[in-house]
Write a protein that holds these residues in place. Structure first.
Motif, mmCIF file in Angstrom:
data_model
loop_
_atom_site.group_PDB
_atom_site.id
_atom_site.type_symbol
_atom_site.label_atom_id
_atom_site.label_comp_id
_atom_site.label_asym_id
_atom_site.label_seq_id
_atom_site.Cartn_x
_atom_site.Cartn_y
_atom_site.Cartn_z
ATOM 1 N N GLY A 81 27.232 50.610 27.913
ATOM 2 C CA GLY A 81 28.577 50.221 27.529
ATOM 3 C C GLY A 81 29.660 50.874 28.364
ATOM 4 N N ASN A 82 29.420 52.112 28.832
ATOM 5 C CA ASN A 82 30.453 52.765 29.635
ATOM 6 C C ASN A 82 30.645 52.068 30.978
ATOM 7 O OD1 ASN A 82 28.045 53.598 30.786
ATOM 8 N ND2 ASN A 82 28.541 55.782 30.781
ATOM 9 N N GLN A 83 29.591 51.399 31.475
ATOM 10 C CA GLN A 83 29.720 50.614 32.695
ATOM 11 C C GLN A 83 30.607 49.394 32.459
ATOM 12 O OE1 GLN A 83 25.247 50.449 33.099
ATOM 13 N NE2 GLN A 83 25.736 50.647 35.254
ATOM 14 N N VAL A 84 30.464 48.802 31.294
ATOM 15 C CA VAL A 84 31.301 47.656 30.931
ATOM 16 C C VAL A 84 32.757 48.077 30.857
ATOM 17 C CG1 VAL A 84 31.839 45.996 29.118
ATOM 18 C CG2 VAL A 84 29.455 46.480 29.690
ATOM 19 N N LEU A 85 33.013 49.172 30.148
ATOM 20 C CA LEU A 85 34.379 49.661 29.983
ATOM 21 C C LEU A 85 35.013 49.963 31.330
ATOM 22 C CD1 LEU A 85 36.657 50.627 28.114
ATOM 23 C CD2 LEU A 85 35.533 52.862 28.016
ATOM 24 N N VAL A 88 35.879 46.601 33.339
ATOM 25 C CA VAL A 88 37.036 45.835 32.868
ATOM 26 C C VAL A 88 38.320 46.641 33.056
ATOM 27 C CG1 VAL A 88 38.051 44.564 30.938
ATOM 28 C CG2 VAL A 88 35.577 44.603 31.227
ATOM 29 N N ALA A 89 38.255 47.928 32.795
ATOM 30 C CA ALA A 89 39.448 48.766 32.938
ATOM 31 C C ALA A 89 39.908 48.854 34.387
ATOM 32 C CB ALA A 89 39.174 50.167 32.394
ATOM 33 N N SER A 90 38.951 48.838 35.323
ATOM 34 C CA SER A 90 39.301 48.948 36.741
ATOM 35 C C SER A 90 39.767 47.621 37.326
ATOM 36 C CB SER A 90 38.092 49.448 37.541
ATOM 37 O OG SER A 90 37.082 48.452 37.593
ATOM 38 N N MET A 112 44.034 52.846 28.937
ATOM 39 C CA MET A 112 43.404 51.789 29.723
ATOM 40 C C MET A 112 44.095 50.460 29.426
ATOM 41 S SD MET A 112 39.334 52.651 29.617
ATOM 42 C CE MET A 112 38.704 54.123 30.449
ATOM 43 N N ARG A 113 44.339 49.703 30.468
ATOM 44 C CA ARG A 113 45.119 48.468 30.343
ATOM 45 C C ARG A 113 44.206 47.321 29.914
ATOM 46 N NH1 ARG A 113 50.109 48.736 32.337
ATOM 47 N NH2 ARG A 113 50.178 46.549 32.984
ATOM 48 N N LEU A 114 43.868 47.352 28.633
ATOM 49 C CA LEU A 114 42.956 46.383 28.030
ATOM 50 C C LEU A 114 43.581 45.827 26.760
ATOM 51 C CD1 LEU A 114 39.710 48.577 28.171
ATOM 52 C CD2 LEU A 114 40.426 46.885 29.866
ATOM 53 N N GLU A 234 45.641 42.571 33.409
ATOM 54 C CA GLU A 234 45.851 41.838 34.653
ATOM 55 C C GLU A 234 45.268 40.428 34.560
ATOM 56 O OE1 GLU A 234 45.187 42.323 39.488
ATOM 57 O OE2 GLU A 234 44.177 43.677 38.092
ATOM 58 N N ALA A 235 44.066 40.323 33.980
ATOM 59 C CA ALA A 235 43.451 39.002 33.824
ATOM 60 C C ALA A 235 44.277 38.127 32.896
ATOM 61 C CB ALA A 235 42.033 39.148 33.295
ATOM 62 N N ILE A 236 44.790 38.716 31.819
ATOM 63 C CA ILE A 236 45.619 37.955 30.882
ATOM 64 C C ILE A 236 46.854 37.424 31.596
ATOM 65 C CG2 ILE A 236 47.012 38.099 28.783
ATOM 66 C CD1 ILE A 236 45.044 40.253 27.795
ATOM 67 N N SER A 237 47.413 38.239 32.468
ATOM 68 C CA SER A 237 48.634 37.851 33.175
ATOM 69 C C SER A 237 48.377 36.840 34.280
ATOM 70 C CB SER A 237 49.282 39.104 33.768
ATOM 71 O OG SER A 237 50.374 38.774 34.600
ATOM 72 N N LYS A 238 47.309 37.079 35.073
ATOM 73 C CA LYS A 238 47.114 36.280 36.278
ATOM 74 C C LYS A 238 46.099 35.149 36.141
ATOM 75 C CE LYS A 238 48.403 40.105 39.361
ATOM 76 N NZ LYS A 238 47.965 40.963 40.484
ATOM 77 N N LYS A 239 45.248 35.220 35.111
ATOM 78 C CA LYS A 239 44.197 34.208 34.958
ATOM 79 C C LYS A 239 44.181 33.635 33.541
ATOM 80 C CE LYS A 239 41.000 36.262 38.332
ATOM 81 N NZ LYS A 239 39.577 36.628 38.565
#
Length: 341
Positions: A81-85, A88-90, A112-114, A234-239
């Motif tokens: 799970g830490n790889q997932v976090l 997405v955070a990066s 974290m910008r999530l 960023e994804a919410i904003s750009k995609k």
């Protein structure tokens, strides 16, 4: 064209679990970012490699959910799970759908910008297993050895919450960090710990090895919620448009899982992901009967608050975050509106 592909842009098809994970093994932030690029119509999704999560990938492919909605996806499954976090955070991945919520909320608190953009598995499919004849219920776990993860991880938090529920003292009990839920189950079936953590579908495997399920997490902790759809800001904003389509595809799949017709395809996908047919049948039956995956992408506020309180108890979070501060459910609303068109 099959858009539900891995980061190396090969069709998923009927890959075995080993084959699929082999394609995604070793994916770093740079690799995922390179695969995703800046295409606003491509969403990079990262989840853990649980059997059920890999099975969902196959069902998405077989049903051509994303094709029909006109969106491309690149799906990766990783071991922790830490790889997932981190991904997405990066910004190296845009979205996670079936990874542990309990580790994501502390990350959001730390800046974290999530954002949580919807609910996914809102009813837990997890369960407790033992070979110890003296353990007949959760009340018997005092003084026993338990297969858990690190402090703050889901496995640890579930056992801690159960001890608190029944007023069981942790003194004398051994919280043994064995790793993942798969590792916890293996330890319990091998008799290395008195009680381990697994999935409802693991009843078939447990029975073969002289073990048994003593409780489901949903029964004991009805406010427990495993997963949510979490996207980078960023994804919410750009995609946003593509993100809405991806959530719509998952919502349609979750609705399908509530139908009798989904049984055979689910079992086939589950076995293709490395599980047995018996496990797949038991898992499907529980999912189907309990509505584990939300077709409306509902994200219950009370359940989210409960998870945060477990984080506070373990010291990974300092306070309960305001619901509106870490959610953007307008994405969910747009996804549902798209389905209705």
């Amino acid at each position: 064209m099959n858009h539900a592909t891995t980061h190396v842009q090969r069709p998923l098809g009927r890959l075995s679990r080993r084959g699929f994970l082999g394609l995604t093994a070793g994916v770093g932030a740079a690799g995922l970012l390179a695969a995703c690029g800046s295409d606003p119509n491509t969403i990079s999704i990262i989840n853990t490699s649980a059997t059920a999560a890999v099975a969902l990938n196959q069902l998405l492919t077989d049903g051509k959910y994303f094709d029909k909605l006109g969106v491309k996806t690149k799906i990766s499954n990783v071991s922790a799970g830490n790889q997932v976090l981190a991904a997405v955070a990066s910004g190296s991945s845009d979205l996670t759908m079936t990874s542990g919520l309990i580790g994501i909320l502390p990350g959001i608190e730390k800046g974290m910008r999530l954002k949580v953009v919807g609910g996914t598995q809102v009813v837990s499919t997890s369960a407790l297993f033992t070979k110890d004849p003296q353990i007949t219920s959760v009340r018997d776990l005092g003084g026993k050895s338990l297969g858990v993860g690190a402090v703050g991880a889901e496995l640890y938090a579930v056992f801690a919450a159960l001890f608190a529920k029944y007023g069981i003292s942790k003194d004398g009990a051994t919280f043994r960090n064995v790793g993942s839920s798969a590792d916890s189950l293996k330890a319990a079936l091998a008799g290395q710990v008195d009680c381990g953590y697994g999935q409802v579908g693991n009843q078939a495997l447990a029975t073969k090895q002289g073990a048994r399920m003593i409780a489901t997490v949903n029964e004991e902790l009805p406010l427990w919620m495993n997963n949510a759809a979490v996207a980078s800001t960023e994804a919410i904003s750009k995609k946003r448009s593509a993100l809405v389509k991806v959530l719509a595809g998952y919502a349609q799949l979750f609705a399908y899982l509530g139908t009798p017709e989904s049984k055979d395809p689910y079992v086939q996908a589950y076995t293709g992901a490395g599980g047995s047919a018996a496990e797949g049948e038991q898992e499907w039956q529980f999912i189907n009967q309990n509505g584990c995956y939300s077709p409306t992408l509902d994200f219950p506020e009370k359940k989210a608050e409960f998870i945060q309180k477990q984080n506070i108890a373990s010291g990974t979070q300092t306070k309960v975050l305001a619901y509106d501060s870490y959610t953007d459910l307008s994405v969910q609303a747009d996804a549902l509106a798209l389905i209705k068109k």
